[in-house]
Design a protein around this motif. Structure first.
Motif, PDB file in Angstrom:
ATOM      1  N   TRP A  36      44.296  39.772  49.454  1.00  0.00           N
ATOM      2  CA  TRP A  36      43.770  39.663  48.092  1.00  0.00           C
ATOM      3  C   TRP A  36      42.505  40.507  48.015  1.00  0.00           C
ATOM      4  CZ3 TRP A  36      46.257  37.508  44.082  1.00  0.00           C
ATOM      5  CH2 TRP A  36      47.278  36.606  44.351  1.00  0.00           C
ATOM      6  N   ARG A  38      39.614  42.237  45.021  1.00  0.00           N
ATOM      7  CA  ARG A  38      39.121  42.033  43.665  1.00  0.00           C
ATOM      8  C   ARG A  38      38.271  43.211  43.230  1.00  0.00           C
ATOM      9  NH1 ARG A  38      34.965  36.933  44.754  1.00  0.00           N
ATOM     10  NH2 ARG A  38      33.323  38.126  45.853  1.00  0.00           N
ATOM     11  N   TYR A  93      41.778  40.177  40.264  1.00  0.00           N
ATOM     12  CA  TYR A  93      42.221  39.957  41.633  1.00  0.00           C
ATOM     13  C   TYR A  93      43.602  40.595  41.825  1.00  0.00           C
ATOM     14  CZ  TYR A  93      38.355  36.841  42.626  1.00  0.00           C
ATOM     15  OH  TYR A  93      37.088  36.332  42.844  1.00  0.00           O
TER      16      TYR A  93
END
Length: 115
Positions: A36, A38, A93
């Motif tokens: 992940w 962002r 994200y």
């Protein structure tokens, strides 16, 4: 065409929680490292958390102790549990799948932390 589909973003007050999910049926999910990232307005995209195909994890210092990444290889899904959210966590994200030179991105999901 490889697709990574994210869900779970939204708006939350400081101190709240969200759980992001990312799923794909177009890759051999279990062999990929999943991450992940962002990107906040005006800033570069940064790594938030990553989980290898062997389930080892690493986190950005700014989220350690608050965020947890996990994966379910049966459901082809990676999760990001985000607790104790802060306004500075506000960003888009993105889910990422990486296996050697293969590198794929989701479309992004907005997370907004505001009172």
């Amino acid at each position: 065409q490889v697709q990574l589909v994210e869900s779970g973003g939204g708006s939350v007050q400081p101190g709240g929680s969200l759980r992001l999910s990312c799923t794909s049926d177009s890759i051999i999910f279990s062999i990929y490292a999943m991450g992940w990232y962002r990107q906040a307005p005006g800033k570069q995209r940064e790594l938030v958390a990553r989980i290898s195909s062997a389930d080892s994890t690493n986190y950005a210092d700014s989220v350690k102790g608050r965020f947890t990444i996990s994966r379910d290889n049966v459901k082809n899904t990676v999760f990001l549990q985000m607790n104790s959210l802060k306004p500075e966590d506000t960003a888009v994200y993105y889910c990422n799948a990486q296996h050697y030179l293969l590198n794929y991105w989701g479309q992004g999901t907005q997370v907004t932390v505001s009172s």
